[in-house]
Design an enzyme around this catalytic site. Structure first.
Site, PDB file in Angstrom:
ATOM      1  CG  ASP A 104      28.106  89.724  -2.789  1.00  6.10           C
ATOM      2  OD1 ASP A 104      28.648  90.823  -3.020  1.00  6.10           O
ATOM      3  OD2 ASP A 104      27.717  89.403  -1.645  1.00  6.10           O
ATOM      4  CB  SER A 105      32.407  89.854  -4.646  1.00  4.99           C
ATOM      5  OG  SER A 105      33.694  90.361  -4.906  1.00  4.99           O
ATOM      6  CB  ALA A 106      35.234  88.508  -0.991  1.00  2.00           C
ATOM      7  N   GLY A 126      31.364  84.768  -2.507  1.00  2.81           N
ATOM      8  CA  GLY A 126      31.254  83.609  -3.388  1.00  2.81           C
ATOM      9  C   GLY A 126      32.475  82.728  -3.311  1.00  2.81           C
ATOM     10  CB  ALA A 132      26.426  86.395  -6.918  1.00  2.00           C
TER      11      ALA A 132
END
Length: 538
Positions: free
Chosen positions: A365-367, A369, A393
């Site tokens: 997720d975020s970083a 991802g 994500a």
């Protein structure tokens, strides 16, 4: 207009129009309420007027964003979210962002564009953030910051305008080290232990430290040929790669001596739950490799344990989460190198992870991802086997201040505004200092303690002078204000120093009534400074 589906607004222009529509509906609803209840004895004039003013201020700021969106639609070719030739639109976008009054989006209007059920959660996070920011540089320990934040959070819950102004000040002024500290609150022993007790219980939760040793992997196109995988070495040199293995069930190889030799202790149990002999299942045909989020600067797999345990139970597969090195101490490409090395190590040592080596999937997720995507690109460049699937994500893929519809929405994001995102990306790119600038920590308690010591010293010296004046007949006829007219240094404090201290304290109190005055240093020089914790942009 470029959304996924007319009935599913995504990050296109329709999403911005929907935000404006939500703001207008709130204004209409508030106006109707004021019209219907203005003559009631229980009608709160100031409260309702403040709410109407807050939403009108938000609408004024949204008008500027609509202008930028209209310009993007006009200048861009149909069907494209990004420009081939933007003609300085990104500069206009950044300039508009810096001139916006963003505090109105974090006061009474916080989260107005979302469902009402999520607004209390967003308000709680915002109150905790501004209270933490107020006490961030005043306390030495994390417990002190948490305790002080708890006691000062009440005023931000009562006064939404103050909360919005402080939120804007924090997001604009505090550096990436503050966000690293705030996001790592979940890494503290108390919160992590509480989360571990309330989450799904797994048979194995083992932290691993893999030594940085080069090894060979067969190429995906030609198994007879191989490529050497070198250990990460960027910025901080070679070091062990940290991982966490979380399988819901104990599987073949997960209790082997080879894997136990890689385990690192975290001060608690790292083996089987309840100390019981668990049934060993066959190796799983699938493995999930996880890269955690945190803006490239914060958190570890420990913060993400609760949902990783649930995933392991629901999917029935072991999960390997990589604790990559964080910026700004280890900027790009260190995290990418470690994720790439961890993936290749898992392919080579699948028998230790309770995995047959058949299917592998990346998730983050975020970083995290972003690291899923970039790791796959690096695998393709090396010719190594690609993952069978990627679950990214909300990945960070657009790493510039490029004008786009989604960037317009980040200007009012309640969790990760554009200024905070820019600080994290700058740290990951290596443009932020690796160490936090050390500033003097000021607190009211320390100031009172030092001022009391100075006052008692003055009283003691004054009493001594008074007694001497009674015993010495030559000094009895002197002026009653002997202590006030004492020669320089008679009180043990040079007059210039004493005057400077009092002057600096009074000036700081006048210039910033909400800030603590500066604490004088231990040396004989007391710098005259004005401290201000309020933003001047509002």
């Amino acid at each position: 207009h470029f959304d996924f589906d007319p009935h599913i607004p995504a990050n296109g222009y329709r999403s911005l129009v929907k935000v404006v529509r939500c703001c207008l509906l709130h204004i209409i609803q508030k106006g109707r309420y004021i019209t219907a209840n203005r003559r009631s004895i229980f009608f709160r004039v100031a409260h309702n007027a403040g709410g109407m003013e807050a939403y009108c201020n938000a609408l004024c700021q949204l008008r500027a964003l609509l202008y930028l969106a209209q310009r993007m639609l006009h200048d861009n070719s149909y069907g494209n979210l990004f420009f081939q030739d933007e003609s300085g639109l990104s500069e206009s976008f950044v300039r508009e962002y810096s001139s916006m009054h963003k505090g109105c989006f974090y006061g009474r209007c916080l989260g107005f564009q979302f469902t009402p059920a999520i607004r209390p959660c967003l308000q709680t996070i915002a109150i905790g953030l501004v209270a933490f920011g107020e006490n961030y540089r005043r306390q030495q320990s994390g417990i002190g910051v948490a305790a002080s934040s708890f006691f000062t959070s009440g005023k931000y819950a009562i006064d939404p305008e103050l909360r919005g102004a402080e939120f804007e000040r924090i997001t604009q002024n505090l550096d990436v080290h503050f966000w690293k500290t705030f996001w790592n609150i979940t890494e503290t022993e108390v919160l992590s232990s509480l989360a571990s007790m309330t989450s799904t219980q797994v048979k194995v939760n083992r932290a691993l430290s893999v030594p940085p040793v080069p090894f060979d992997l067969p190429l995906a196109a030609n198994h007879r040929a191989s490529v050497t995988i070198a250990p990460p070495s960027a910025h901080i040199g070679t070091a062990p790669i940290q991982m966490r293995l979380i399988p819901y069930d104990l599987r073949e190889g997960q209790d082997s001596e080879a894997l136990l030799s890689l385990s690192r202790s975290e001060g608690g149990a790292i083996s089987l739950s309840l100390g019981l002999k668990a049934k060993r299942l066959p190796s799983s045909p699938c493995l999930l490799i996880h890269f955690h989020g945190g803006g490239f600067v914060a958190q570890t797999s420990k913060s993400h344990e609760p949902y990783l345990k649930s995933w392991s139970q629901d999917l029935g597969v072991p999960i390997l989460s990589v604790d990559y090195s964080l910026a700004p101490e280890a900027p790009f490409p260190r995290a990418l190198e470690e994720c790439f090395y961890a993936y290749c190590w898992a392919l080579r040592n699948h028998h230790l992870l309770g995995w047959t080596g058949e299917k592998v999937c990346l998730a983050g997720d975020s970083a995290g991802g972003n690291l899923c995507v970039t790791t796959s690109m690096r695998l393709a460049a090396f010719g190594v086997r690609m993952p069978d699937g990627i679950v990214a994500a909300y990945p960070a893929t657009l790493l510039t201040a490029y004008a786009s519809p989604s960037r317009l929405l980040t200007l009012m994001d309640p969790l990760l505004p554009l200024s905070v995102l820019s600080k994290c990306l700058s740290a990951y790119a290596g443009n932020e200092p690796q160490t936090e600038t050390q500033v003097e920590k000021v607190s009211t308690l320390s100031l009172v303690r030092r001022d009391t010591a100075l006052l008692l010293r003055d009283f003691r010296q004054g009493a001594s002078n008074w007694i001497h004046s009674l015993l010495d007949p030559n000094r009895a006829s002197a002026s009653p204000s002997t202590a006030a007219e004492a020669p320089p240094g008679a009180t043990g404090i040079p007059p210039a120093v004493s005057d400077t201290v009092r002057k600096s304290i009074s000036e700081a109190s006048i210039s910033s009534p909400h800030a603590d005055p500066p604490v004088p240093s231990e040396t004989s020089e007391f710098p005259t400074r004005k401290l201000s914790v309020k933003s001047q942009t509002c």
